[in-house]
Design an enzyme around this catalytic site. Structure first.
Site, PDB file in Angstrom:
ATOM      1  N   PHE A 163       0.853  -1.185   0.000  1.00  0.00           N
ATOM      2  CA  PHE A 163       0.000   0.000   0.000  1.00  0.00           C
ATOM      3  C   PHE A 163       0.897   1.246   0.000  1.00  0.00           C
ATOM      4  O   PHE A 163       1.841   1.333   0.789  1.00  0.00           O
ATOM      5  CB  PHE A 163      -0.888  -0.018   1.240  1.00  0.00           C
ATOM      6  CG  PHE A 163      -1.986   0.996   1.223  1.00  0.00           C
ATOM      7  CD1 PHE A 163      -3.125   0.793   0.465  1.00  0.00           C
ATOM      8  CD2 PHE A 163      -1.882   2.163   1.962  1.00  0.00           C
ATOM      9  CE1 PHE A 163      -4.151   1.728   0.447  1.00  0.00           C
ATOM     10  CE2 PHE A 163      -2.903   3.109   1.946  1.00  0.00           C
ATOM     11  CZ  PHE A 163      -4.030   2.889   1.186  1.00  0.00           C
ATOM     12  N   ASP A 187       2.243  -5.610   8.101  1.00  0.00           N
ATOM     13  CA  ASP A 187       1.006  -4.845   8.085  1.00  0.00           C
ATOM     14  C   ASP A 187      -0.143  -5.831   7.872  1.00  0.00           C
ATOM     15  O   ASP A 187      -0.175  -6.552   6.861  1.00  0.00           O
ATOM     16  CB  ASP A 187       1.075  -3.808   6.953  1.00  0.00           C
ATOM     17  CG  ASP A 187      -0.085  -2.829   7.023  1.00  0.00           C
ATOM     18  OD1 ASP A 187      -1.179  -3.247   7.446  1.00  0.00           O
ATOM     19  OD2 ASP A 187       0.102  -1.658   6.643  1.00  0.00           O
ATOM     20  N   TYR A 244     -10.800  -0.236  11.057  1.00  0.00           N
ATOM     21  CA  TYR A 244     -12.024   0.191  10.372  1.00  0.00           C
ATOM     22  C   TYR A 244     -12.360  -0.661   9.160  1.00  0.00           C
ATOM     23  O   TYR A 244     -13.372  -0.454   8.521  1.00  0.00           O
ATOM     24  CB  TYR A 244     -11.946   1.670   9.966  1.00  0.00           C
ATOM     25  CG  TYR A 244     -10.709   2.046   9.179  1.00  0.00           C
ATOM     26  CD1 TYR A 244     -10.631   1.774   7.821  1.00  0.00           C
ATOM     27  CD2 TYR A 244      -9.617   2.645   9.802  1.00  0.00           C
ATOM     28  CE1 TYR A 244      -9.487   2.089   7.105  1.00  0.00           C
ATOM     29  CE2 TYR A 244      -8.471   2.963   9.091  1.00  0.00           C
ATOM     30  CZ  TYR A 244      -8.417   2.691   7.747  1.00  0.00           C
ATOM     31  OH  TYR A 244      -7.281   2.990   7.040  1.00  0.00           O
ATOM     32  N   LYS A 245     -11.481  -1.617   8.819  1.00  0.00           N
ATOM     33  CA  LYS A 245     -11.770  -2.515   7.693  1.00  0.00           C
ATOM     34  C   LYS A 245     -12.580  -3.698   8.222  1.00  0.00           C
ATOM     35  O   LYS A 245     -13.742  -3.540   8.548  1.00  0.00           O
ATOM     36  CB  LYS A 245     -10.474  -2.899   6.989  1.00  0.00           C
ATOM     37  CG  LYS A 245      -9.858  -1.681   6.273  1.00  0.00           C
ATOM     38  CD  LYS A 245      -8.478  -1.913   5.695  1.00  0.00           C
ATOM     39  CE  LYS A 245      -7.988  -0.654   4.989  1.00  0.00           C
ATOM     40  NZ  LYS A 245      -6.542  -0.624   4.799  1.00  0.00           N
ATOM     41  N   ARG A 261     -12.741  -4.381  -7.072  1.00  0.00           N
ATOM     42  CA  ARG A 261     -12.359  -5.120  -5.868  1.00  0.00           C
ATOM     43  C   ARG A 261     -13.595  -5.442  -5.018  1.00  0.00           C
ATOM     44  O   ARG A 261     -14.441  -4.563  -4.798  1.00  0.00           O
ATOM     45  CB  ARG A 261     -11.370  -4.256  -5.085  1.00  0.00           C
ATOM     46  CG  ARG A 261     -10.728  -4.922  -3.913  1.00  0.00           C
ATOM     47  CD  ARG A 261      -9.678  -4.018  -3.317  1.00  0.00           C
ATOM     48  NE  ARG A 261     -10.271  -2.866  -2.636  1.00  0.00           N
ATOM     49  CZ  ARG A 261      -9.681  -2.182  -1.656  1.00  0.00           C
ATOM     50  NH1 ARG A 261      -8.462  -2.512  -1.277  1.00  0.00           N
ATOM     51  NH2 ARG A 261     -10.276  -1.168  -1.093  1.00  0.00           N
TER      52      ARG A 261
HETATM   53  C1  LIG Z   1      -5.896   0.725   4.585  1.00  0.00           C
HETATM   54  C2  LIG Z   1      -4.419   0.693   4.639  1.00  0.00           C
HETATM   55  C3  LIG Z   1      -3.697   1.782   5.153  1.00  0.00           C
HETATM   56  C4  LIG Z   1      -4.383   3.047   5.575  1.00  0.00           C
HETATM   57  O1  LIG Z   1      -3.658   3.749   6.524  1.00  0.00           O
HETATM   58  P1  LIG Z   1      -4.374   4.883   7.392  1.00  0.00           P
HETATM   59  O2  LIG Z   1      -3.278   5.587   8.050  1.00  0.00           O
HETATM   60  O3  LIG Z   1      -5.309   4.176   8.337  1.00  0.00           O
HETATM   61  O4  LIG Z   1      -5.163   5.750   6.461  1.00  0.00           O
HETATM   62  C5  LIG Z   1      -2.313   1.656   5.248  1.00  0.00           C
HETATM   63  N1  LIG Z   1      -1.683   0.528   4.845  1.00  0.00           N
HETATM   64  C6  LIG Z   1      -2.364  -0.531   4.326  1.00  0.00           C
HETATM   65  C7  LIG Z   1      -1.621  -1.754   3.912  1.00  0.00           C
HETATM   66  C8  LIG Z   1      -3.738  -0.466   4.201  1.00  0.00           C
HETATM   67  O5  LIG Z   1      -4.402  -1.476   3.666  1.00  0.00           O
END
Ligand SMILES: *Cc1c(COP(=O)(O)O)cnc(C)c1O
Length: 397
Positions: free
Chosen positions: A113, A184, A209-210, A356
């Site tokens: 990400f 992560d 939040y996911k 997705r």
């Molecule tokens: C959703 C996601 C994020 C989002 O980070 P925030 O700081 O909560 O906005 C970061 N890394 C990964 C791998 C994600 O899937």
């Protein structure tokens, strides 16, 4: 046996909507609204500042962290909550780099990400010109692990394709090369069985939040292996990670274990929502959840491939290589997703061409998934996505 009809009843989903986006923002658990209302009226409203003690606000990051810990195989007292995931990535990376101060390279993959990569890059710039982030393809990660690597930073499940890394195997290889690992778990926690203890990770981070359904802006979690927790020196050395915040010392002394990974004032209302959302997980068997997730995904893939041959599967075909999402590619993916949302099936689009879909057994039944696939195929065969309003890009995709 987990009763998924019972868990479905614990969510408030709008009528007529099939929600295949719980991998991006989980829906509202029924208990969360009441719990947040109580935190606002009874706690904040009545207790005012005494809520920090009387309502246990100060201990909420640890208490809720233990509940998240159960879902990722972490022992009590090894997880805390706060900030956003990007911040937690930075924090874990900075600590890990400091513990391998003889090395300068962070290794990651180019499917990670972007925020994780941006954070790593920013941290390298702060540390100095000899620090660098190195990215290779996901398939090449294993071979790229050598004794120049300080930290291996990976996201277990690719946010676009759902491809899953072999966490235990890569950790073993990294440790053998003398590197530390940061995982992560953004698309793993609440999605698949995770065992941070068994896999022997050093650090793990993720969001709530996911798949954990804490609501927009819900706090992130961070795990530090107990064998390292007393050695870690937090770079984001905020007062609530101090051994004694209310001594207001001039000098920073890290708190006990995972407590030191706290930074500033915790988001109490979001933690209240998450605490209620975690009630849904009580009694949920992760192996049963996984089996059901795979069944939903397989049914979706079969139906979509049968009914809309123009869509190309972007996820690994082998369910063992996938998390809890399925993605397809199409050059007009954005417009197709908009048309699908207009017809009550919510998925999302990830640039450049990914459609997705997240699979969340807590509130999705087989009929939902079949209906979603049928609507998608109808939109494709009838060309209903090709209208100007579906091509207009919104700020959030
Ligand atoms: C959703 C996601 C994020 C989002 O980070 P925030 O700081 O909560 O906005 C970061 N890394 C990964 C791998 C994600 O899937």
């Amino acid at each position: 046996m987990t009763d998924f009809t019972a868990t479905r009843a614990l969510f408030d989903l709008p009528d007529g909507v099939i929600y295949l986006d719980g991998n991006s923002l989980g829906p509202l658990p029924r208990g969360a609204a009441a719990r947040v209302a109580k935190a606002i009226t009874d706690e904040w409203g009545q207790m005012l500042i005494t809520g920090w003690n009387k309502a246990g606000w100060m201990d909420l990051p640890a208490r809720v962290g233990d509940r998240v810990g159960r879902l990722i195989g972490a022992a009590p007292g090894t997880v805390t909550m706060g900030d956003t995931l990007s911040i937690k990535v930075y924090q874990a990376l900075a600590s890990a780099l400091e513990m391998r101060s003889d090395r300068r390279i962070i290794l990651s993959d180019n499917g990670n990400f972007p925020s994780d990569l941006y954070m790593a890059d920013g941290l390298c710039r702060t540390l100095g010109p000899d620090y660098a982030l190195k990215t290779v393809t996901p398939e090449a990660v294993e071979d790229a692990i050598d004794d120049s690597i300080a930290v291996l930073m990976l996201t277990e499940i690719d946010y676009r394709t759902g491809r899953k890394h072999d966490m235990a195997r890569l950790i073993a290889k990294a440790h053998a090369a003398g590197a530390l690992v940061v995982w992560d778990l953004a698309h793993s926690a609440g999605a698949i069985p995770v065992d941070v203890t068994g896999a022997d990770t050093d650090f793990a981070v993720g969001c709530s939040y996911k798949y954990l359904n804490s609501g927009p802006g819900g706090p992130a979690f961070i795990y530090v292996a107990p064998r390292l927790a007393e050695q870690v020196r937090p770079a984001l050395s905020g007062w609530l990670g101090h051994e004694s915040p209310f001594a207001f010392d001039m000098e920073y002394r890290p708190g006990r274990g995972i407590e030191r990974m706290r930074v500033g004032t915790p988001p109490i209302l979001q933690l209240a929502a998450l605490d209620a959302a975690l009630d849904v997980w009580e009694g949920v068997d992760m192996a049963a959840l996984r089996a059901r997730s795979v069944a939903l995904q397989q049914a979706f893939i079969a139906r979509v491939e049968g009914g809309c041959p123009d869509l190309t599967l972007a996820s690994p075909r082998d369910a063992d290589q996938r998390g809890s999402q399925v993605s397809f590619r199409h050059p007009n993916g954005y417009a197709i997703i908009q048309a699908l949302i207009a017809e009550g099936v919510i998925g999302d689009f990830r640039a450049p061409d990914i459609l997705r879909f997240g699979f969340t057994p807590l509130y999705l039944a087989l009929e939902d998934v079949e209906q979603a696939a049928d609507r998608l195929c109808a939109i494709m065969t009838e060309g209903r996505w090709d209208r100007p309003e579906f091509h207009a890009r919104a700020k959030v995709t």
